[in-house]
Write a protein that holds these residues in place. Structure first.
Motif, PDB file in Angstrom:
ATOM      1  N   PRO A  26      -1.794   1.448   5.732  1.00 30.03           N
ATOM      2  CA  PRO A  26      -0.657   0.537   5.651  1.00 30.03           C
ATOM      3  C   PRO A  26       0.244   0.637   6.878  1.00 30.03           C
ATOM      4  O   PRO A  26       0.372   1.683   7.502  1.00 30.03           O
ATOM      5  CB  PRO A  26       0.099   1.014   4.411  1.00 30.03           C
ATOM      6  CG  PRO A  26      -0.855   1.867   3.658  1.00 30.03           C
ATOM      7  CD  PRO A  26      -1.818   2.417   4.666  1.00 30.03           C
ATOM      8  N   HIS A  28       4.214   0.183   8.534  1.00 30.71           N
ATOM      9  CA  HIS A  28       5.601   0.326   8.094  1.00 30.71           C
ATOM     10  C   HIS A  28       6.081  -1.064   7.702  1.00 30.71           C
ATOM     11  O   HIS A  28       5.900  -2.017   8.446  1.00 30.71           O
ATOM     12  CB  HIS A  28       6.457   0.878   9.237  1.00 30.71           C
ATOM     13  CG  HIS A  28       7.913   0.815   8.938  1.00 30.71           C
ATOM     14  ND1 HIS A  28       8.503   1.670   8.054  1.00 30.71           N
ATOM     15  CD2 HIS A  28       8.878  -0.029   9.371  1.00 30.71           C
ATOM     16  CE1 HIS A  28       9.794   1.362   7.970  1.00 30.71           C
ATOM     17  NE2 HIS A  28      10.028   0.342   8.762  1.00 30.71           N
ATOM     18  N   GLU A  32       4.646  -4.195   1.121  1.00 34.88           N
ATOM     19  CA  GLU A  32       3.385  -3.518   1.439  1.00 34.88           C
ATOM     20  C   GLU A  32       2.573  -4.434   2.338  1.00 34.88           C
ATOM     21  O   GLU A  32       2.392  -5.613   2.043  1.00 34.88           O
ATOM     22  CB  GLU A  32       2.600  -3.181   0.188  1.00 34.88           C
ATOM     23  CG  GLU A  32       1.326  -2.488   0.559  1.00 34.88           C
ATOM     24  CD  GLU A  32       0.749  -1.623  -0.533  1.00 34.88           C
ATOM     25  OE1 GLU A  32      -0.451  -1.355  -0.434  1.00 34.88           O
ATOM     26  OE2 GLU A  32       1.473  -1.221  -1.433  1.00 34.88           O
ATOM     27  N   HIS A  34      -0.708  -4.756   5.600  1.00 37.48           N
ATOM     28  CA  HIS A  34      -1.885  -4.211   6.282  1.00 37.48           C
ATOM     29  C   HIS A  34      -2.190  -5.060   7.502  1.00 37.48           C
ATOM     30  O   HIS A  34      -1.805  -6.228   7.575  1.00 37.48           O
ATOM     31  CB  HIS A  34      -3.106  -4.213   5.355  1.00 37.48           C
ATOM     32  CG  HIS A  34      -2.941  -3.344   4.156  1.00 37.48           C
ATOM     33  ND1 HIS A  34      -3.255  -2.011   4.164  1.00 37.48           N
ATOM     34  CD2 HIS A  34      -2.464  -3.613   2.915  1.00 37.48           C
ATOM     35  CE1 HIS A  34      -2.978  -1.494   2.980  1.00 37.48           C
ATOM     36  NE2 HIS A  34      -2.501  -2.442   2.207  1.00 37.48           N
ATOM     37  N   ALA A  58       0.682  -9.189   3.680  1.00 32.65           N
ATOM     38  CA  ALA A  58       1.720  -8.482   2.934  1.00 32.65           C
ATOM     39  C   ALA A  58       1.720  -8.964   1.493  1.00 32.65           C
ATOM     40  O   ALA A  58       1.193 -10.036   1.178  1.00 32.65           O
ATOM     41  CB  ALA A  58       3.084  -8.732   3.568  1.00 32.65           C
ATOM     42  N   ASP A  59       2.337  -8.186   0.619  1.00 32.68           N
ATOM     43  CA  ASP A  59       2.434  -8.575  -0.782  1.00 32.68           C
ATOM     44  C   ASP A  59       3.648  -9.456  -1.043  1.00 32.68           C
ATOM     45  O   ASP A  59       3.926  -9.815  -2.176  1.00 32.68           O
ATOM     46  CB  ASP A  59       2.441  -7.338  -1.684  1.00 32.68           C
ATOM     47  CG  ASP A  59       3.674  -6.460  -1.500  1.00 32.68           C
ATOM     48  OD1 ASP A  59       4.467  -6.712  -0.564  1.00 32.68           O
ATOM     49  OD2 ASP A  59       3.842  -5.513  -2.294  1.00 32.68           O
TER      50      ASP A  59
END
Length: 143
Positions: A26, A28, A32, A34, A58-59
């Motif tokens: 992941p 920063h 969340e 990637h 991202a979520d």
């Protein structure tokens, strides 16, 4: 994936091996997130340009992506990129999606300087959420 190279490992295969070990961790983020690299299949001949796509996911809705990458400047040269600048072994990415989205893809163009392997690393990265700012015009328009 078929790799054709008569002089050691191809640039694309070497980059793929190094990148796949780096980009599943992941970033920063305030959500969340990637980052994943997508590289061309097969060997890239010396003197040829090639493109790498970096997808940030991202979520939550992405507002801004900031990332820094390093690369082996003796074997590849940074040419250009969407929302990216760099040279001398470093590429800085700062991107904004055109509309509300949970992903952002940045295209980076490089030139292979030599045959053989090369290394590209994501040294840091941040994905920030999109924040909607509401303006209160009643406070701005006092008479």
């Amino acid at each position: 994936m078929t790799i054709k190279s008569t002089r050691g490992i191809s640039l694309a295969a070497a980059v793929l091996m190094m990148i796949t070990t780096l980009f599943l961790a992941p970033l920063h983020a305030s959500a969340e997130a990637h980052g994943n690299f997508y590289i061309p299949d097969g060997a890239v001949p010396a003197g040829s340009e090639f493109e790498i796509s970096v997808e940030f996911t991202a979520d939550d809705t992405i507002g801004t992506v900031q990332a820094a990458m390093t690369y082996s400047e003796d074997s590849i040269e940074f040419i250009s990129g969407d929302s990216a600048s760099g040279g001398g072994g470093i590429v800085n990415i700062k991107g904004f999606p055109d509309s509300a989205a949970q992903s952002l893809t940045v295209s980076l163009r490089f030139k292979a300087l030599t045959e053989g392997s090369s290394q590209i690393n994501l040294t840091n990265g941040s994905v920030f959420r999109h924040h909607r700012i509401r303006h209160d015009h009643s406070r701005l328009c006092r008479g």
